[in-house]
Design an enzyme around this catalytic site. Structure first.
Site, PDB file in Angstrom:
ATOM      1  N   PRO A  60       0.796  -1.233   0.000  1.00 61.59           N
ATOM      2  CA  PRO A  60       0.000   0.000   0.000  1.00 61.59           C
ATOM      3  C   PRO A  60       0.834   1.292   0.000  1.00 61.59           C
ATOM      4  O   PRO A  60       0.272   2.369  -0.139  1.00 61.59           O
ATOM      5  CB  PRO A  60      -0.811  -0.124   1.291  1.00 61.59           C
ATOM      6  CG  PRO A  60       0.038  -0.963   2.197  1.00 61.59           C
ATOM      7  CD  PRO A  60       0.760  -1.933   1.305  1.00 61.59           C
TER       8      PRO A  60
ATOM      9  N   LYS B 154      12.046 -13.061  -0.472  1.00 54.86           N
ATOM     10  CA  LYS B 154      11.150 -13.880   0.351  1.00 54.86           C
ATOM     11  C   LYS B 154      11.712 -15.293   0.383  1.00 54.86           C
ATOM     12  O   LYS B 154      12.015 -15.865  -0.681  1.00 54.86           O
ATOM     13  CB  LYS B 154       9.731 -13.919  -0.235  1.00 54.86           C
ATOM     14  CG  LYS B 154       9.187 -12.551  -0.627  1.00 54.86           C
ATOM     15  CD  LYS B 154       8.883 -11.674   0.554  1.00 54.86           C
ATOM     16  CE  LYS B 154       8.754 -10.229   0.107  1.00 54.86           C
ATOM     17  NZ  LYS B 154       8.566  -9.258   1.152  1.00 54.86           N
TER      18      LYS B 154
ATOM     19  N   ASP C 118       9.971  -4.816  -2.932  1.00 56.76           N
ATOM     20  CA  ASP C 118       9.515  -5.580  -1.763  1.00 56.76           C
ATOM     21  C   ASP C 118       8.332  -6.432  -2.216  1.00 56.76           C
ATOM     22  O   ASP C 118       7.267  -6.410  -1.627  1.00 56.76           O
ATOM     23  CB  ASP C 118       9.095  -4.572  -0.669  1.00 56.76           C
ATOM     24  CG  ASP C 118       8.705  -5.234   0.629  1.00 56.76           C
ATOM     25  OD1 ASP C 118       9.224  -6.321   0.923  1.00 56.76           O
ATOM     26  OD2 ASP C 118       7.879  -4.639   1.371  1.00 56.76           O
TER      27      ASP C 118
HETATM   28  C1  LIG Z   1       4.767  -6.799   0.972  1.00 49.77           C
HETATM   29  S1  LIG Z   1       3.791  -5.904  -0.165  1.00 49.77           S
HETATM   30  C2  LIG Z   1       4.746  -4.433  -0.356  1.00 49.77           C
HETATM   31  C3  LIG Z   1       4.637  -3.487   0.808  1.00 49.77           C
HETATM   32  C4  LIG Z   1       5.247  -2.134   0.503  1.00 49.77           C
HETATM   33  N1  LIG Z   1       6.709  -2.217   0.411  1.00 49.77           N
HETATM   34  C5  LIG Z   1       4.889  -1.092   1.538  1.00 49.77           C
HETATM   35  O1  LIG Z   1       5.827  -0.501   2.131  1.00 49.77           O
HETATM   36  O2  LIG Z   1       3.707  -0.817   1.784  1.00 49.77           O
HETATM   37  C6  LIG Z   1       4.065  -6.768  -1.671  1.00 49.77           C
HETATM   38  C7  LIG Z   1       3.381  -6.180  -2.870  1.00 49.77           C
HETATM   39  O3  LIG Z   1       3.929  -6.814  -4.026  1.00 49.77           O
HETATM   40  C8  LIG Z   1       2.939  -6.736  -5.039  1.00 49.77           C
HETATM   41  N2  LIG Z   1       3.276  -7.622  -6.178  1.00 49.77           N
HETATM   42  C9  LIG Z   1       3.336  -8.970  -6.194  1.00 49.77           C
HETATM   43  N3  LIG Z   1       3.646  -9.391  -7.431  1.00 49.77           N
HETATM   44  C10 LIG Z   1       3.796  -8.280  -8.222  1.00 49.77           C
HETATM   45  C11 LIG Z   1       4.124  -8.063  -9.584  1.00 49.77           C
HETATM   46  N4  LIG Z   1       4.334  -9.071 -10.409  1.00 49.77           N
HETATM   47  N5  LIG Z   1       4.211  -6.791 -10.042  1.00 49.77           N
HETATM   48  C12 LIG Z   1       3.988  -5.755  -9.198  1.00 49.77           C
HETATM   49  N6  LIG Z   1       3.683  -5.905  -7.897  1.00 49.77           N
HETATM   50  C13 LIG Z   1       3.575  -7.145  -7.412  1.00 49.77           C
HETATM   51  C14 LIG Z   1       1.668  -7.115  -4.300  1.00 49.77           C
HETATM   52  O4  LIG Z   1       0.522  -6.645  -4.986  1.00 49.77           O
HETATM   53  C15 LIG Z   1       1.879  -6.430  -2.943  1.00 49.77           C
HETATM   54  O5  LIG Z   1       1.197  -5.200  -2.885  1.00 49.77           O
END
Ligand SMILES: C[S@@+](CC[C@H](N)C(=O)[O-])C[C@H]1O[C@@H](n2cnc3c(N)ncnc32)[C@H](O)[C@@H]1O
Length: 339
Positions: A210, A295, A265
């Site tokens: 977010p 991860k 991330d």
């Molecule tokens: C752990 S959250 C990130 C939190 C963020 N760093 C913060 O500070 O709020 C991981 C995010 O990675 C995104 N995500 C996963 N696969 C993705 C992709 N192929 N391209 C873009 N975003 C991706 C997910 O939608 C999710 O919102």
């Protein structure tokens, strides 16, 4: 021969131990708090042990303190007297020095006193000795680990202990309106890797929603391009310095040679994440900095990390890999694009 108390994030001590065994062949280990805190005995003296640890800092070792004294816990005020006496004896180590007292208690300890009461008492002893008791930026730390029946005490600089926080447990204040707890990871990375995000201009945040990381970078004055199919927090939506591509990172076309900071991330498999980062690298300026979480996904962590480093190593110099205190089932990589 030297002894040490090592600390890793919950359940990661076995990996820290595996890394230490490679650096210090013949070392032996006893768990003091399951999966987290352990006693290491090694053949090498203190200086040689520190040199080995600093030559290739273990990813999963969050904190290490030498064991200079061991005090049997009596369960009475005698324990406090023992600690005070020990500090008086080592007076020359602390005189005229900014000295911090760090106390950690295992859940099973028979040591009766709270960390704050013990610290108050030992701070008073330090003042008697013309040392300067401090909390921040100490020159030397008195680190005490209260195990079940023994107090393990060591004196060393924050650099030698790998952290200036007790047990490497870095605490940040939660702010009102903070977008996500994930922000702490990026804050901790800044300190751990000696960075200042305000030195950068254009950041690319992959897997940004977010928006905890994005909000930190915006606060530091950067322009941020955020990529995530999920929504960003409403408080960020109309920020003038933010561009949000609301889609999968594999489907975004970016202008080449634009960003001097990449942060990522993404909750994705490490191998797919690596491929994606390599595909995006053309958007980065030469020698751009990158902060990326990997991860661990319940697979063999050390092997996963090695594979990711090999892949990313084709385009980036790996400056450091570390499991930060705020990393849960992941580690953080600090990289620099080769050119
Ligand atoms: C752990 S959250 C990130 C939190 C963020 N760093 C913060 O500070 O709020 C991981 C995010 O990675 C995104 N995500 C996963 N696969 C993705 C992709 N192929 N391209 C873009 N975003 C991706 C997910 O939608 C999710 O919102």
């Amino acid at each position: 021969m030297s002894q040490w108390i090592g600390t890793a994030n919950q359940s990661y001590a076995p990996y820290a131990i595996e890394e230490l065994r490679r650096l210090l062949p013949g070392a032996s280990f006893v768990q003091l708090a399951a999966g987290e805190v352990f006693l290491m005995s090694c053949e090498q003296e203190r200086a040689e042990t520190l040199e080995a640890i600093h030559s290739k800092e273990p990813i999963f070792l969050r904190h290490i303190q030498p064991v200079d004294r061991v005090i049997e816990i009596s369960g009475s005020a005698i324990d406090l007297e023992g600690l005070s006496e020990m500090i008086r004896h080592a007076r020359l180590t602390f005189v005229d020095k900014r000295t911090a007292v760090h106390i950690r208690r295992s859940s099973k300890t028979t040591f009766h006193y709270s960390a704050s009461d013990t610290k108050a008492l030992l701070d008073a002893v330090l003042e008697e000795l013309d040392a300067e008791p401090v909390v921040q930026q100490p020159e030397i730390i008195i680190s005490i680990y209260a195990a079940e029946t023994q107090l393990y005490v060591g004196f060393a600089s924050p650099g030698d202990m790998l952290s200036d926080w007790p047990g490497g447990a870095v605490r940040f204040q939660r702010e009102d309106g903070q977008v996500s707890r994930a922000k702490f990871k990026l804050l901790e990375a800044e300190r751990a890797f000696g960075l200042n995000y305000a030195d950068f201009k254009q950041a690319l945040d992959v897997g940004a929603a977010p928006g905890g990381w994005t909000s930190l970078l915006l606060d530091r004055g950067l322009r941020v391009t955020a990529i995530d199919p999920a929504d960003m927090h409403p408080s960020l939506l109309h920020h003038h310095a933010l561009t949000h591509h609301k889609r999968n990172a594999a489907d975004v076309k970016l202008v080449a040679n634009t960003y001097d900071l990449l942060v990522c991330d993404m909750s994705w498999s490490p191998m797919l994440m690596s491929r994606l980062i390599l595909d995006l690298q053309g958007a980065l300026k030469p020698y751009a900095t990158a902060i990326i979480t990997i991860k661990l996904m319940h697979r063999k962590p050390l092997q996963t990390i090695r594979e990711v480093q090999e892949r990313l190593g084709t385009a980036f110099t790996i400056l450091k890999a570390k499991q930060l205190f705020h990393n849960r089932e992941e580690i953080t990589l600090f990289l620099q694009k080769k050119q």
